[in-house]
Design a protein around this motif. Structure first.
Motif, PDB file in Angstrom:
ATOM      1  N   GLU A  28     -57.751 -29.980  25.429  1.00  0.00           N
ATOM      2  CA  GLU A  28     -58.648 -28.829  25.327  1.00  0.00           C
ATOM      3  C   GLU A  28     -59.392 -28.881  24.001  1.00  0.00           C
ATOM      4  O   GLU A  28     -58.794 -29.107  22.950  1.00  0.00           O
ATOM      5  N   ILE A  29     -60.697 -28.671  24.092  1.00  0.00           N
ATOM      6  CA  ILE A  29     -61.539 -28.590  22.904  1.00  0.00           C
ATOM      7  C   ILE A  29     -62.212 -27.230  22.940  1.00  0.00           C
ATOM      8  O   ILE A  29     -62.776 -26.831  23.958  1.00  0.00           O
ATOM      9  N   VAL A  30     -62.131 -26.501  21.833  1.00  0.00           N
ATOM     10  CA  VAL A  30     -62.826 -25.226  21.734  1.00  0.00           C
ATOM     11  C   VAL A  30     -64.122 -25.479  20.963  1.00  0.00           C
ATOM     12  O   VAL A  30     -64.093 -25.880  19.799  1.00  0.00           O
ATOM     13  N   LEU A  31     -65.240 -25.283  21.652  1.00  0.00           N
ATOM     14  CA  LEU A  31     -66.548 -25.407  21.024  1.00  0.00           C
ATOM     15  C   LEU A  31     -66.917 -24.058  20.433  1.00  0.00           C
ATOM     16  O   LEU A  31     -66.735 -23.024  21.079  1.00  0.00           O
ATOM     17  N   SER A  32     -67.428 -24.053  19.207  1.00  0.00           N
ATOM     18  CA  SER A  32     -67.849 -22.804  18.571  1.00  0.00           C
ATOM     19  C   SER A  32     -69.199 -23.014  17.901  1.00  0.00           C
ATOM     20  O   SER A  32     -69.496 -24.109  17.401  1.00  0.00           O
ATOM     21  N   TYR A  33     -69.974 -21.950  17.919  1.00  0.00           N
ATOM     22  CA  TYR A  33     -71.283 -21.968  17.268  1.00  0.00           C
ATOM     23  C   TYR A  33     -71.451 -20.644  16.559  1.00  0.00           C
ATOM     24  O   TYR A  33     -71.173 -19.580  17.107  1.00  0.00           O
ATOM     25  N   ASP A  34     -71.879 -20.712  15.312  1.00  0.00           N
ATOM     26  CA  ASP A  34     -72.064 -19.537  14.479  1.00  0.00           C
ATOM     27  C   ASP A  34     -73.512 -19.513  14.019  1.00  0.00           C
ATOM     28  O   ASP A  34     -73.997 -20.497  13.448  1.00  0.00           O
ATOM     29  N   SER A  35     -74.198 -18.406  14.253  1.00  0.00           N
ATOM     30  CA  SER A  35     -75.611 -18.326  13.865  1.00  0.00           C
ATOM     31  C   SER A  35     -75.801 -18.443  12.355  1.00  0.00           C
ATOM     32  O   SER A  35     -76.891 -18.762  11.893  1.00  0.00           O
ATOM     33  N   ASP A  36     -74.742 -18.217  11.565  1.00  0.00           N
ATOM     34  CA  ASP A  36     -74.833 -18.401  10.112  1.00  0.00           C
ATOM     35  C   ASP A  36     -74.804 -19.886   9.723  1.00  0.00           C
ATOM     36  O   ASP A  36     -75.095 -20.228   8.583  1.00  0.00           O
ATOM     37  N   GLU A  37     -74.403 -20.753  10.629  1.00  0.00           N
ATOM     38  CA  GLU A  37     -74.388 -22.209  10.428  1.00  0.00           C
ATOM     39  C   GLU A  37     -75.165 -22.837  11.587  1.00  0.00           C
ATOM     40  O   GLU A  37     -74.587 -23.516  12.434  1.00  0.00           O
ATOM     41  N   PRO A  38     -76.476 -22.606  11.646  1.00  0.00           N
ATOM     42  CA  PRO A  38     -77.240 -22.903  12.863  1.00  0.00           C
ATOM     43  C   PRO A  38     -77.426 -24.379  13.196  1.00  0.00           C
ATOM     44  O   PRO A  38     -77.843 -24.693  14.303  1.00  0.00           O
ATOM     45  N   TYR A  39     -77.094 -25.256  12.284  1.00  0.00           N
ATOM     46  CA  TYR A  39     -77.306 -26.679  12.539  1.00  0.00           C
ATOM     47  C   TYR A  39     -76.092 -27.375  13.154  1.00  0.00           C
ATOM     48  O   TYR A  39     -76.188 -28.517  13.574  1.00  0.00           O
ATOM     49  N   GLU A  40     -74.927 -26.704  13.203  1.00  0.00           N
ATOM     50  CA  GLU A  40     -73.712 -27.404  13.605  1.00  0.00           C
ATOM     51  C   GLU A  40     -72.964 -26.709  14.732  1.00  0.00           C
ATOM     52  O   GLU A  40     -73.059 -25.500  14.919  1.00  0.00           O
ATOM     53  N   VAL A  41     -72.218 -27.519  15.461  1.00  0.00           N
ATOM     54  CA  VAL A  41     -71.294 -27.043  16.486  1.00  0.00           C
ATOM     55  C   VAL A  41     -69.904 -27.499  16.056  1.00  0.00           C
ATOM     56  O   VAL A  41     -69.704 -28.652  15.680  1.00  0.00           O
ATOM     57  N   GLU A  42     -68.957 -26.589  16.101  1.00  0.00           N
ATOM     58  CA  GLU A  42     -67.576 -26.924  15.740  1.00  0.00           C
ATOM     59  C   GLU A  42     -66.834 -27.367  16.996  1.00  0.00           C
ATOM     60  O   GLU A  42     -66.887 -26.712  18.033  1.00  0.00           O
ATOM     61  N   PHE A  43     -66.144 -28.491  16.887  1.00  0.00           N
ATOM     62  CA  PHE A  43     -65.250 -28.987  17.934  1.00  0.00           C
ATOM     63  C   PHE A  43     -63.837 -28.840  17.390  1.00  0.00           C
ATOM     64  O   PHE A  43     -63.468 -29.534  16.449  1.00  0.00           O
ATOM     65  N   HIS A  44     -63.067 -27.915  17.959  1.00  0.00           N
ATOM     66  CA  HIS A  44     -61.708 -27.676  17.492  1.00  0.00           C
ATOM     67  C   HIS A  44     -60.739 -28.249  18.523  1.00  0.00           C
ATOM     68  O   HIS A  44     -60.673 -27.771  19.657  1.00  0.00           O
ATOM     69  N   PHE A  45     -60.032 -29.281  18.124  1.00  0.00           N
ATOM     70  CA  PHE A  45     -59.003 -29.902  18.958  1.00  0.00           C
ATOM     71  C   PHE A  45     -57.719 -29.140  18.658  1.00  0.00           C
ATOM     72  O   PHE A  45     -56.981 -29.486  17.735  1.00  0.00           O
ATOM     73  N   ALA A  46     -57.493 -28.080  19.431  1.00  0.00           N
ATOM     74  CA  ALA A  46     -56.447 -27.113  19.113  1.00  0.00           C
ATOM     75  C   ALA A  46     -55.055 -27.733  19.059  1.00  0.00           C
ATOM     76  O   ALA A  46     -54.256 -27.397  18.189  1.00  0.00           O
ATOM     77  N   SER A  47     -54.752 -28.663  19.957  1.00  0.00           N
ATOM     78  CA  SER A  47     -53.401 -29.228  19.998  1.00  0.00           C
ATOM     79  C   SER A  47     -53.063 -30.006  18.724  1.00  0.00           C
ATOM     80  O   SER A  47     -51.897 -30.132  18.367  1.00  0.00           O
ATOM     81  N   ALA A  48     -54.073 -30.508  18.035  1.00  0.00           N
ATOM     82  CA  ALA A  48     -53.843 -31.244  16.796  1.00  0.00           C
ATOM     83  C   ALA A  48     -54.332 -30.470  15.575  1.00  0.00           C
ATOM     84  O   ALA A  48     -54.223 -30.943  14.451  1.00  0.00           O
ATOM     85  N   ASN A  49     -54.883 -29.276  15.809  1.00  0.00           N
ATOM     86  CA  ASN A  49     -55.477 -28.457  14.758  1.00  0.00           C
ATOM     87  C   ASN A  49     -56.459 -29.256  13.899  1.00  0.00           C
ATOM     88  O   ASN A  49     -56.397 -29.233  12.679  1.00  0.00           O
ATOM     89  N   ILE A  50     -57.331 -29.965  14.579  1.00  0.00           N
ATOM     90  CA  ILE A  50     -58.362 -30.764  13.921  1.00  0.00           C
ATOM     91  C   ILE A  50     -59.713 -30.179  14.280  1.00  0.00           C
ATOM     92  O   ILE A  50     -59.964 -29.832  15.429  1.00  0.00           O
ATOM     93  N   ARG A  51     -60.588 -30.075  13.282  1.00  0.00           N
ATOM     94  CA  ARG A  51     -61.929 -29.537  13.502  1.00  0.00           C
ATOM     95  C   ARG A  51     -62.965 -30.564  13.034  1.00  0.00           C
ATOM     96  O   ARG A  51     -62.848 -31.098  11.940  1.00  0.00           O
ATOM     97  N   TRP A  52     -63.937 -30.804  13.897  1.00  0.00           N
ATOM     98  CA  TRP A  52     -65.087 -31.635  13.542  1.00  0.00           C
ATOM     99  C   TRP A  52     -66.325 -30.754  13.658  1.00  0.00           C
ATOM    100  O   TRP A  52     -66.465 -30.002  14.621  1.00  0.00           O
TER     101      TRP A  52
END
Length: 147
Positions: A28-52
């Motif tokens: 499972e990957i949780v994709l997140s987008y924050d309008s305060d950081e408009p150039y990037e999308v966060e990929f959170h690999f929850a099982s390993a607690n890794i964020r790209w």
């Protein structure tokens, strides 16, 4: 333009090389987008607690042609049953790792990000943050005002 943060969980497949060849393990990957950081999308690999944090433009370009070099590469391929997007992540300590994602899931999420901050309007959004920042308070060591 809608301000805020959105998140969506998607199931990807991690390609693992083992003694019998290559196997696919769901992740499972949780994709997140924050309008305060408009150039990037966060990929959170929850099982390993890794964020790209990956450039939204790079992901969009990877939907049309192979994009990226170095640590992050994105490409989309037609397959039996639909399109898949391959996300390749690497760093200096590990060999590249491939994840396949359903292209339609990824496109749906990117469309939501474009409703928040349209492509080309990222600079405007960043300028909005700069304009509402109380720089004298920040320089004095206080918390950011207005943000």
């Amino acid at each position: 333009m809608k301000l805020g943060r959105i998140s969506q969980a998607i199931t990807a497949h991690h390609h693992v090389l083992d003694g019998g060849g290559t196997s696919r393990a769901p992740i499972e990957i949780v994709l997140s987008y924050d309008s305060d950081e408009p150039y990037e999308v966060e990929f959170h690999f929850a099982s390993a607690n890794i964020r790209w944090f990956i450039s939204r433009d790079l992901i969009i370009n990877g939907l049309e042609t192979s994009a990226g070099e170095g640590d992050v590469r994105v490409s989309t391929h037609g397959t039996v049953g639909g399109d898949t997007t391959i996300l390749t992540l690497s760093n200096q300590h590990h060999a590249p790792t491939d994840f396949t994602l359903d292209t339609h899931d990824l496109m749906g999420f990117l469309q939501l990000t474009e409703q928040m901050v349209p492509l080309g309007a990222e600079t405007y959004q960043v300028q909005r943050q700069i304009d509402r920042t109380d720089w004298t308070r920040l320089a004095a060591g206080g918390a950011e005002a207005g943000g």
